[in-house]
Design an enzyme around this catalytic site. Structure first.
Site, PDB file in Angstrom:
ATOM      1  N   ARG A   1       0.829  -1.208   0.000  1.00  0.00           N
ATOM      2  CA  ARG A   1       0.000   0.000   0.000  1.00  0.00           C
ATOM      3  C   ARG A   1       0.866   1.263   0.000  1.00  0.00           C
ATOM      4  O   ARG A   1       0.479   2.294  -0.548  1.00  0.00           O
ATOM      5  CB  ARG A   1      -0.985  -0.007   1.177  1.00  0.00           C
ATOM      6  CG  ARG A   1      -2.055   1.075   1.083  1.00  0.00           C
ATOM      7  CD  ARG A   1      -3.184   0.882   2.091  1.00  0.00           C
ATOM      8  NE  ARG A   1      -4.233   0.018   1.585  1.00  0.00           N
ATOM      9  CZ  ARG A   1      -5.343   0.445   0.963  1.00  0.00           C
ATOM     10  NH1 ARG A   1      -5.543   1.738   0.776  1.00  0.00           N
ATOM     11  NH2 ARG A   1      -6.242  -0.410   0.542  1.00  0.00           N
TER      12      ARG A   1
ATOM     13  N   GLU B   1      -9.379   6.144   7.241  1.00  0.00           N
ATOM     14  CA  GLU B   1      -7.943   6.376   7.135  1.00  0.00           C
ATOM     15  C   GLU B   1      -7.536   7.681   6.442  1.00  0.00           C
ATOM     16  O   GLU B   1      -6.578   8.323   6.870  1.00  0.00           O
ATOM     17  CB  GLU B   1      -7.288   5.196   6.398  1.00  0.00           C
ATOM     18  CG  GLU B   1      -7.340   3.908   7.188  1.00  0.00           C
ATOM     19  CD  GLU B   1      -7.056   2.689   6.322  1.00  0.00           C
ATOM     20  OE1 GLU B   1      -7.859   2.400   5.413  1.00  0.00           O
ATOM     21  OE2 GLU B   1      -6.037   2.036   6.552  1.00  0.00           O
TER      22      GLU B   1
END
Lengths: 769, 468
Positions: free
Chosen positions: A310, A716
């Site tokens: 990621r 997030e």
């Protein structure tokens, strides 16, 4: 309507009254036993000899278990089968559990755990990124994304720079520490209450440890006192320990880490080093970039592979990179195994490219927002299909419009001028300002995880019981999902009973992670509710001879043609007529596919966007600093609950600032964590929030994809808005010199790091006087 | 004898508990009152905050304190209110509870009971500086903004009447006084303490337990014999005479802050950042001195003020300069059975500046604490006392720097030549709070700051003074 309204957190009234129960608050059976781990005192080596008699003889101790005493699999890893619950004789980090004390009180267990006499054979420990690179200790071989021909493009670019950014880790510091309670059942079955974001994984690990099939283990969690990714895998050890001890003793067993143990034993955000080379034109347009990312994974795999992936997937952030190479090294060290933490590697990727942009602006002596502007992805209505470094077309970008709007409302340009003037008059204190954007990809990159289930019952009195696979850690998931259920039946929010996540009700769930909680579970619940409502409509259609379009569920009533009933009346009638009032629901995110080794595909269903402007002041004599003002504009699509979304944005920003400023993890030369309590590890306190803190939701927000009510994930992305504070500090540091030296600030920017960076400004780029 | 106190308005008597059992463990494990949470078990997160009310000369004093580092005998004769006891008799919410819900002040909710109790105590006391009142409550979810909005909103609502009736109850309660209350010795006078401690030099003296509490909760020490100083009224007095301010050893930091605000405001400003409201309400100046920590913030300021320490053993008393008390790391000039009775600060014109440098402004232990007391007359340095914490194994004066300043003109050139002396006065260490290099650099720069403040004013030197 319940959706789109700022309903308070479903447990708010219980929170403020101390009535909300967390795992350690649950009434436990008489005779419940308490557990503690004995921990490794070295970072790497073997156990030569171990005398546990003093532990066994300590007051209150019932039993002491080692790896040899375990009934089943000695493993609490997520996937790699490389994390024993109790050491098999080899020690990989300081703080690794070696033995398990079972005692009649929490304090007795803790006291006894310190009494072991262990002889170690100590081996050299690989503690940091440099050592791991030198020794080439890795979790998996490097992975590379390649787009175009970056080397040629950099070499032929009019301007070229290179640099390095070091980024520290971060302790989750959930206020509720890790905790589990196991209750032994008949026939060897086990029920475990666990403070976990991932009940299904706890179920799997407990089943393996007890050699049971999955149907014999049930996990329940009503709420966590904070998770932030730290309870995605780090609760496995406690739940398994409790289950094993409960099997051994036949008693209920509870385990909670003391805060210091929690911080020493459990994983943290990955520390990163990012090296960059970039070629750009006179306006700051990036022509090509080459990133090398080094992730300090710790001693085992845990979730490090997808975390490092990621970071690569966010190396572009909101910017189109025509040619790019992103190379990722996953380094194994003799330190705690780093794990998921809000953003999951994304923040490290994002700050890498933000550093590059800031560095380019310095090189060209222009405002960094100008460099950002020429590099943003084109807006969604633009014809040109721009792709990410992993060859996914970006079709939903709104970052240009959002940045333009925030620059205006935050008066960025005027303040930048005012700050320059203020700095002229102030020899000691200096202000700085910066804008930074975020584009965050939404979906688990392990594609099959993008599924969710729900279970909804309507009782004959018209009340609704709601259950789904997501977990509540404070983010407001249960509230949002209950809003969806309330709307499906036209009921007030309070008519929905929110119930604990339970692997016995909804099986095979994914972790509540990747910001996906309401996207996945909201849709699953909606599917279940839609089925129930359709059954009621079918029943009413036949019963009252009306067309489906004449049946409406609204305001707690059911309108059937011209007749009006309460929902309770309809529920009772349906029951009398033998209509099923219970339904499951299921959702799988469409249109995504991803090949992580080739670095190609569409890993994300959509992107969430945000932008922030932060102003800071620093003291050039001490490095002390403060945030004066932050302005945020954030995209949550069409908000399911604006109050909860704003709460996520405010909290995420402050947590991101903490990561990049005061939150410093310090290990000593022996690999011992020195910052293992709030006395030494400093998360933001009340007065650290910005004096002026303006937050706005992007009013034109509407997810282009068919998500639940066209909302977007929010957990997030806002954390990365804290990067604007880090860049503002860098901007203020630059004002301490003549502007010719790039600050090259590393994170966390503690007062100490800031003062050293100021010294470099004043010494022509050299360290200290 | 039994410990006796009020718990949410009901009298409780405790006989058989270890003297170092914490209020938090007792509430959660014995009374099953699980609203009060354990977040850190060391007084740094505030999740266990309760309201403790005591009777001081017929007046009620409400304090927010950390239950995790309060020993049960410390509550003798007091009233404890937990989050479970905050609602009204008919279940009405307290204004801070209502405001927290309305302003979305809770997310995960785990820190919330502690916040609510800090807020309710501030509400009861009429304190409105919420950043200070809540500095000891950590929240990881909200970013604090909604909590402050809630506190501001609640401040506009009057205190509910159901919380004001403890005066009669506390006056009516006649707690036992004696040698042994719940396993702890609890003297009422200094003379009693002096005699007993001379005979029992192996006992641990406990002021507020903000340090000793951690010996129990973190080091897992078993303290066999403890003596609580809290009931000795004479030791809690502050006497301001024409020549000195005499501060009793049991004066807590909040009380010290109040008196210093008048005489040495920058010392008071530093105390505002010492620990948190919960810690300052318990921690005593005597404890801060006697434990000999090299990073306590009280001693450098007191040394810079030329403070004298008053020690006592039995009937014997002796005085010494505070700086002479600190001999080496963990070693103080104190005899078995001897204790700190008070500390005196000579009256003087205020020229003291206190600089507390830490990673976080509020509730953080100093990396460097520099206190400068420099008198300049006719542009010449007439007297100088500079003391530092965090720079050596003990709180220590910068004697060579002082020498380089004394008698010199108060100019930039003097400062520049004096700062070179810091590296001779101090050889600090690297630790988790700061590196040695940073400490030394900051120490030097703080003299520059002091000089700048005399020339430009604090608006030009302190980030806390800058408006957004």
């Amino acid at each position: 309507m319940s959706v789109n309204t700022p309903i308070a957190h479903d447990s708010g009234l219980m929170h403020v009254a101390g009535e909300a129960r967390y795992t350690d608050d649950l009434p436990s059976p008489e005779g419940t036993l308490h557990l503690a781990f004995g921990l490794s005192e070295i970072a790497h080596g073997e156990i030569e000899a171990m005398d546990l008699d003093p532990v066994r003889k300590a007051p209150g101790v019932i039993a002491v278990l080692t790896a040899l005493d375990l009934p089943g699999d000695n493993d609490v890893s997520t996937a790699g089968h490389d994390e024993p619950l109790l050491s098999d004789g080899t020690l990989h980090y300081h703080g690794q559990p070696i033995f398990l004390v079972i005692a009649d009180s929490h304090l007795a267990a803790r006291k006894a755990a310190r009494l072991a006499a262990i002889d170690y054979v100590e081996r050299p420990a690989i503690l940091d990124i440099d050592a791991a690179i030198a020794a080439n200790t890795v979790i998996e071989p490097p992975i590379e994304f390649l787009k175009g021909t970056p080397d040629e493009a950099i070499n032929s670019a009019p301007h070229r720079i290179s640099g390095r950014l070091e980024i520290g880790g971060q302790e989750h510091f959930y206020l509720e520490g890790q905790v589990a309670l196991a209750l032994p059942q008949e026939g060897g079955d086990m029920v475990v209450h666990s403070s976990t974001q991932h009940p299904s994984e706890i179920q799997h690990k407990v089943a393996e440890a007890l050699s049971l099939p999955l149907h014999s283990v049930r996990i329940e969690v009503r709420r966590m006192g904070g998770g932030f990714g730290g309870k995605e895998s780090q609760g496995n050890a406690l739940a398994v320990a409790c289950a094993v001890a409960a099997r051994q003793t036949g008693q209920a067993c509870k385990m909670r880490y003391d805060r210091d143990d929690d911080m020493v034993i459990t994983g943290k955000r990955h520390e990163f080093r990012i090296d960059y080379r970039v070629g750009f034109d006179a306006e700051g347009r990036i022509l090509a970039v080459d990133f090398t990312q080094y992730a300090r994974c710790g001693w085992s795999q845990d979730l490090s592979l997808p975390v490092a992936d990621r970071a690569m997937l966010h190396a572009d952030n909101a910017y189109h990179l025509p040619h790019a190479r992103i190379r990722s090294h996953r380094l194994r060290t003799n330190t705690v195994s780093n794990t998921a933490f809000r953003g999951f590697g994304g923040p490290q990727g994002v700050i890498g490219i933000e550093r590059v942009i800031d560095h380019i602006a310095h090189e060209l002596m222009i405002d960094p927002t100008e460099v950002r502007r020429v590099n943003y992805y084109q807006s969604f209505n633009h014809k040109a299909g721009e792709t990410t470094p992993y060859h996914m077309e970006v079709t939903d970008s709104i970052i240009r419009e959002m940045a333009e709007k925030l620059e205006k409302t935050a008066e960025y340009k005027a303040r930048r001028i005012a700050i320059a003037e203020w700095n002229e008059k102030n020899p000691i204190l200096k202000k700085g300002i910066a804008l930074s954007p975020v584009k965050f990809g939404i979906s688990f990159t392990l594609t099959f995880l993008n599924q969710a289930g729900a279970l909804v019952h309507i009782y004959s009195d018209g009340t609704v019981h709601l259950n789904h696979g997501g977990t509540e850690m404070g983010q407001g998931l249960f509230t949002k999902v209950a809003q969806v259920a309330a709307d499906a039946f036209g009921l007030p929010f309070k008519a929905i009973k929110i119930t604990a996540t339970d692997t016995g009700k909804v099986p095979n769930t994914s972790a509540t992670a990747a910001s996906s909680g309401s996207d996945l579970n909201g849709m699953a619940v909606k599917a279940a509710c839609d089925q129930l409502r359709n059954r009621l409509i079918q029943f009413l259609k036949t019963e009252h001879g009306v067309k489906p379009a004449e049946i409406k569920f609204a305001d707690g009533k059911v309108h059937v043609g011209k007749k009006v009933f309460t929902f309770a009346q309809i529920a009772a009638a349906a029951y009398q007529n033998r209509v099923s009032l219970s339904s499951t629901g299921f959702y799988a995110t469409p249109d995504i596919e991803w090949d992580r080794i080739r670095g190609r595909g569409r890993p994300f269903y959509y992107f969430a966007y945000g932008v922030a402007v932060t102003e800071v002041v620093i003291d050039s004599l001490t490095g002390e600093n403060r945030i004066l003002r932050a302005d945020i504009l954030h995209d949550v699509g069409r908000s399911l609950n604006p109050a909860i979304d704003i709460g996520q944005i405010e909290g995420g920003y402050v947590q991101g600032v903490g990561w990049l400023t005061t939150e410093e993890l310090v290990w000593d030369k022996r690999g011992r964590l020195m910052t293992h309590a709030p006395s030494t590890y400093k998360i933001p306190a009340c007065s650290d929030r910005p004096d002026i803190f303006n937050i706005e939701l992007w009013q034109r927000g509407l997810n282009r994809e068919k998500t639940v009510y066209r909302s977007k994930a929010v957990g997030e992305p806002p954390l990365m808005l804290g990067i604007s504070a880090f860049l503002a500090l860098s901007n203020a540091i630059r004002a301490c010199g003549d502007g010719t030296v790039y600050p090259a600030l590393n994170a966390p920017a503690t007062a100490e790091q800031i003062l050293f960076a100021i010294e470099r400004q004043r010494n022509g780029g050299r360290n200290g006087s | 004898m039994d410990i006796e106190f009020l718990l949410n308005g009901e009298t409780v008597r405790i006989a058989s508990q270890p003297a170092t059992r914490t209020l938090l463990d007792w509430l959660r494990e014995t009374r099953k009152l699980t609203g009060t949470k354990e977040g850190c078990n060391e007084g740094d997160c505030g999740a266990c905050t309760v309201m403790v009310t005591s009777l001081l000369e017929d007046k009620l004093q409400h304090q927010a304190l950390n239950a995790c580092i309060l020993f049960l005998p410390q509550l003798h004769g007091k009233s404890v209110r937990t989050v479970e006891g905050l609602k009204g008799p008919k279940g009405e919410l307290h204004p801070v509870q209502t405001a927290m819900v309305e302003h979305h002040g809770s997310q995960c909710g785990f820190c919330t009971p502690g916040f609510v109790m800090s807020m309710a105590t501030a509400h009861q006391n009429g304190f409105r500086n919420h950043d200070d009142m809540l500095a000891g409550n950590l929240c990881r979810c909200t970013g604090y903004a909604p909590i402050i909005r809630a506190a501001d909103a609640a401040a506009k609502i009057p205190t509910p009447d159901w919380l004001t009736d403890e005066l009669d109850q506390l006056q009516a309660m006649q707690p036992a006084k004696g040698q042994d209350i719940g396993g702890a010795y609890m003297p009422q006078t200094i003379a009693e303490l002096a005699n007993w401690y001379a005979d029992n030099p192996d006992a641990t003296l406990v002021g507020g337990a903000t340090d000793v509490g951690l010996w129990v909760t973190k080091k897992l020490a078993s303290l066999q014999k403890i003596c609580l100083l809290g009931q000795i009224a004479e030791m809690r007095r502050i006497i301001v005479s024409e020549t000195a301010i005499r501060i009793g050893a049991s004066v807590n930091l909040n009380e010290l802050q109040e008196v210093m605000a008048e005489h040495h405001p920058d010392f008071a400003e530093m105390i505002r950042r010492y620990g948190s409201n919960q810690v300052r309400g318990a921690a005593t100046i005597g404890g801060n001195i006697a434990n000999g920590s090299p990073i306590g913030d009280g001693p450098p300021a007191l040394i810079a003020l030329g403070a004298t320490l008053h020690l006592r053993r039995g009937a014997e008393r002796r005085d010494l300069l505070l700086e002479d008390f600190f001999v080496d790391y963990g070693k103080q000039d104190i005899q078995p059975g001897e204790f700190v009775e008070a500390v005196s600060v000579p009256r003087q014109t205020d020229t003291l500046k206190c600089y507390k440098i830490s990673k976080r402004f509020d509730q953080d232990i100093s990396a460097v604490c520099g206190c400068f007391n420099i008198v300049v007359t006719d542009q010449v340095v007439k007297s100088v006392r500079i003391a530092f914490g965090g720079m050596a194994a003990t709180p220590k004066r910068a004697l060579l720097v002082e020498k380089a300043l004394l008698g010199q003109p108060w100019t930039d050139a003097t400062i520049r030549s004096a700062i070179g002396e810091f590296s001779k006065d101090f050889q600090p260490i690297d630790d988790m709070r700061a590196s040695a290099a940073y400490r030394l650099m900051v120490a030097r720069n703080l003299l520059t700051r002091y000089f700048a403040e005399t020339q430009l004013g604090q608006n030009y030197t302190r980030v806390l003074e800058v408006d957004a």
